[in-house]
Design an enzyme around this catalytic site. Structure first.
Site, PDB file in Angstrom:
ATOM      1  N   ASP A 104       0.814  -1.218   0.000  1.00  0.00           N
ATOM      2  CA  ASP A 104       0.000   0.000   0.000  1.00  0.00           C
ATOM      3  C   ASP A 104       0.854   1.277   0.000  1.00  0.00           C
ATOM      4  OD1 ASP A 104      -2.233  -1.520   0.042  1.00  0.00           O
ATOM      5  OD2 ASP A 104      -3.000  -0.793   1.967  1.00  0.00           O
ATOM      6  N   ASP A 105       0.220   2.356  -0.486  1.00  0.00           N
ATOM      7  CA  ASP A 105       0.668   3.756  -0.325  1.00  0.00           C
ATOM      8  C   ASP A 105       1.743   4.211  -1.297  1.00  0.00           C
ATOM      9  OD1 ASP A 105      -1.126   3.803   1.718  1.00  0.00           O
ATOM     10  OD2 ASP A 105       0.361   3.754   3.336  1.00  0.00           O
ATOM     11  N   HIS A 155      -5.713   3.186  -4.896  1.00  0.00           N
ATOM     12  CA  HIS A 155      -5.724   3.456  -3.462  1.00  0.00           C
ATOM     13  C   HIS A 155      -6.139   4.911  -3.220  1.00  0.00           C
ATOM     14  CE1 HIS A 155      -4.911   2.063   0.525  1.00  0.00           C
ATOM     15  NE2 HIS A 155      -3.857   2.836   0.749  1.00  0.00           N
ATOM     16  N   HIS A 159      -5.253   9.632  -0.882  1.00  0.00           N
ATOM     17  CA  HIS A 159      -5.237   8.797   0.326  1.00  0.00           C
ATOM     18  C   HIS A 159      -6.242   9.312   1.350  1.00  0.00           C
ATOM     19  CE1 HIS A 159      -3.628   6.395   3.711  1.00  0.00           C
ATOM     20  NE2 HIS A 159      -3.200   5.608   2.741  1.00  0.00           N
ATOM     21  N   HIS A 256       3.824  -2.338   3.280  1.00  0.00           N
ATOM     22  CA  HIS A 256       3.808  -0.953   2.778  1.00  0.00           C
ATOM     23  C   HIS A 256       5.138  -0.650   2.086  1.00  0.00           C
ATOM     24  CE1 HIS A 256       0.684  -0.817   5.909  1.00  0.00           C
ATOM     25  NE2 HIS A 256       0.157   0.189   5.214  1.00  0.00           N
TER      26      HIS A 256
END
Length: 745
Positions: A104-105, A155, A159, A256
């Site tokens: 993620d991210d 995503h 965010h 992550h």
């Protein structure tokens, strides 16, 4: 700032050159629009950069312990992959002995490439849920990611927690991320993971409608059933342990590759992959999990770990408008990514120049003040002989009587030559009547056809009876001792011209107060500095004195520029004459009373100053004492009156940018600190000029409104100069309200 000159306009008979100038003037509106568009473009770049960095609100979770009564139990208790095929919500679990490795991210320029290297080394695919703003900033990483056979999902763009967002905001977050993917890698995706999501049992009544809405749009929502919690940085061994599913269960495992310092993740990932492979696990993507599920159900074939850089099942090639819009987004972001750092460097340079200028003005102005106080005896033997005062006048019926009345009280012997430059409002008659009523026998009125202010001044010089000529405007009033103070420096035979101290008379309005602050700071700091450095750039048209022989030697007032005062001042320097400043010689002038008139006046000042500097550009190579202006004055004027003010809006743009996107408090404190420095300089200038400090209360508002207008005027002037435009004199409306202040002198 640009030093004040005469603000009255002059009209001349329409010649071929003037007609050409008139046609050029008709093009000024497009140039104003161009200047505003440049400023707007800069603002848009800054806003885009701030938006991409997701520093505008919303980047936090707003849900906490919400009810989930509307969510089906089958979903809450189901697997980590939520689909809406056929309009029915179903979940898919990861098969036993299978790992869907998700990240993620990202992308992040430091950590994501290291993750990709590890996955390539171990021939393991990953599914990356990417933040659109990061995709647009680092498109090359995403391109590499897809080419290596990894899978990507949305995503959101900034965010943000979508649970409490409007439908339009949800659509915008998804569409912008898809455009970023299209521009970066030429694909779109059907996978989605909401920021701050975890297992399916965390779906609540606020987030469930979002998943349903996205499901109808064809998205597959991906959750987690095994979390490494690497964002907590608990240590490599704990990350590996927490990412390991129980027994032989399959798992959608969360790591992550961005969002913080990820060195522990990088260290844990190889150990984790080796451990799971040793236990007999295989790695696949989210699409691979779904293909295996379909194969098991007998509805599809294929599956398994993708081999080579083929298109993942969740990916679709971007085509048509989506592809071009995506590429445009990536290009715009690239411009912003280059522009903002460049502007940051420019800001540092401009800030240093501005603060350096303030410091230099304070130091040199104080030294100038002390030197003048030490030589109270003057410049030599007192100058007591009569001088000629030239008053060019064009349609000055409101002001000319006040001007003559102030000269009638002069404590120095003078002759007055009023040059009527083709006025149509009876200016010459009013001047004669005023002189007669005041019993003034030293007034001559010379009439000429309208030819412009330089011609009127040259005509006055030709009619002058004395060796020293004082030039003033028809809307200006002198104090009784003004002429006496103004001519004393001529006791020094090297002095060819003297600049006086022009002051705003109509300072009771907001616009007048702003100009009053500007005049006091300009004359009492800038002029003192230039005087001490012996490179005075301008003798203001409102009050200046010249040796008649020096004026004639340089060819008189030139019509080559719209700033004839700056033009002749530089010419005097180049001819070897010294130009000085006499702060005690005060003149009171009527400043523009409206924003429109102020714009016209300052536009002409700025443009005329640039013309004069360009005309005398060869002064940079002048040798000997006459080359001092070229060596010292020209660079200072260009840097402090053109370049620095031109780029000074960077300070305001970055201040607003920092307040909105970075740290409001820090940005506000920095702005207040700069304002404090300016207030200090202004207060010192007011002290030197014995002005009332109450006007400084207007300074914060001046910085927020007036200064911005002056920047736009300068930008407008530069655009005009660069595009080859020409300006004409513009007559400003006068009221005649300015008189000599009570007790002056």
């Amino acid at each position: 700032m640009t030093t004040p000159t005469s603000s009255r306009g002059r009209r001349r008979a329409p010649t071929r050159i003037e007609r050409a100038a008139g046609r050029a003037a008709a093009l000024q509106r497009p140039r104003v629009i161009l200047a505003l568009l440049l400023l707007l473009a800069l603002t848009c770049v800054m806003l885009l950069d701030g938006y991409l960095r997701a520093e505008v609100g919303g980047d936090q979770r707003v849900r906490s312990g919400a009810d989930s009564s509307e969510v089906p139990d089958a979903i809450l208790d189901g697997g980590p992959i939520l689909t809406f095929r056929g309009g029915r919500a179903t979940t898919v679990s990861v098969p036993a002995k299978t790992i869907a490795l998700t990240f993620d991210d990202g992308p992040n320029p430091t950590w994501t490439p290291q993750v990709l290297d590890i996955l390539r080394k171990y021939d393991v695919p990953g599914t990356f849920f990417l933040v659109g703003s990061m995709v647009s900033r680092y498109p090359g990483i995403v391109r590499t990611m897809v080419e290596q056979g990894n899978e990507v999902g949305v995503h959101t763009f900034t965010h943000v927690d979508l649970s409490y967002q409007s439908a339009s905001r949800v659509d915008r977050e998804m569409e912008q991320t898809q455009l970023a993917l299209a521009g970066a890698a030429g694909i779109t995706t059907t996978l989605f993971r909401a920021p701050y999501s975890s297992e399916t049992d965390a779906i609540d009544d606020y987030s469930w409608p979002v998943y349903q809405r996205l499901g109808k749009d064809g998205y597959t929502s991906v959750f987690v059933d095994t979390d490494s919690d690497d964002w907590k940085r608990p240590g490599v061994s704990d990350i590996v342990k927490w990412a390991t599913p129980k027994g032989t269960q399959g798992a959608s495992v969360l790591f992550h590759d961005a969002g913080g310092e990820r060195s522990q993740t990088i260290a844990a990932l190889p150990q984790y992959i080796e451990k799971m492979k040793a236990k007999g696990y295989t790695f696949t993507t989210i699409s691979g999990v779904m293909e295996r599920q379909r194969a098991a159900d007998g509805r599809a074939a294929g599956g398994g770990t993708p081999a080579g850089p083929r298109l993942q099942a969740a990916h679709h090639r971007a085509t048509g408008l989506t592809l071009y819009e995506g590429k445009a987004l990536i290009a715009a972001v690239a411009v912003a990514e280059w522009t903002v750092p460049a502007l940051s460097v420019g800001l540092a340079i401009v800030g240093a120049a501005v603060l350096g200028r303030f410091g230099m003005m304070l130091v040199l102005a104080r030294r100038h003040h002390r030197q003048r106080n030490r030589r109270r005896s003057g410049w030599g033997p007192a100058v007591t002989g009569p001088v000629s005062v030239i008053v060019p006048a064009y349609n000055e019926k409101e002001c000319i009587a006040n001007t003559l009345q102030s000269l009638a009280r002069s404590t120095h012997p003078i002759e007055i030559i009023v040059v009527d430059d083709g006025s149509t409002d009876g200016t010459s008659r009013i001047a004669r009547d005023a002189a007669e009523s005041l019993g003034m026998t030293n007034v001559r009125v010379v009439r000429q056809e309208n030819a412009g202010k330089p011609a009127a001044l040259n005509n006055g010089v030709r009619h002058a009876s004395y060796d020293i000529v004082v030039m003033m405007d028809g809307d200006t009033v002198f104090e009784p001792d003004t002429v006496r103070h103004l001519v004393q420096p001529f006791a020094d035979p090297s002095v060819g011209a003297v600049a006086g101290n022009a002051k705003v008379g109509n300072r009771t309005t907001v616009i007048g107060a702003w100009q009053h602050i500007e005049y006091v700071m300009g004359f009492n700091l800038d002029r003192r500095m230039y005087d001490l450095l012996r490179c005075m750039p301008t003798i203001p048209g409102a009050i200046g004195a010249f040796r008649r022989e020096a004026v004639l030697a340089v060819g008189g007032m030139s019509e080559d520029t719209l700033a004839e005062d700056t033009d002749i001042t530089i010419a005097m320097h180049r001819a070897g004459w010294r130009v000085v400043y006499q702060e005690h010689a005060r003149a009171w002038t009527e400043a523009p009373g409206s924003l429109g008139q102020l714009w016209s006046q300052r536009y002409r000042w700025s443009y005329g100053t640039m013309q004069a500097l360009w005309k005398h550009r060869k002064s940079l190579t002048d040798r000997g004492p006459s080359g001092r202006f070229g060596r010292v004055g020209m660079p200072l004027v260009v840097v402090f009156q053109v370049v620095t003010p031109l780029f000074a809006p960077l300070i305001d743009v970055f201040t607003a940018y920092s307040m909105i996107f970075v740290d409001f408090r820090a940005a506000l404190l920095a702005w207040l600190a700069v304002l404090g420095v300016q207030l200090l300089c202004a207060a010192y200038a007011f002290r030197l000029d014995r002005e009332k400090y109450r006007y400084l209360l207007m300074m914060p508002l001046q910085q927020l409104a007036y200064r911005q207008m002056m920047y736009l005027v300068l930008i407008h002037s530069c655009v005009t100069a660069l595009t080859g435009g020409r300006l004409r004199w513009q007559k400003l409306k006068r009221t005649g309200e300015v008189g000599t202040p009570a007790g002056a002198g």
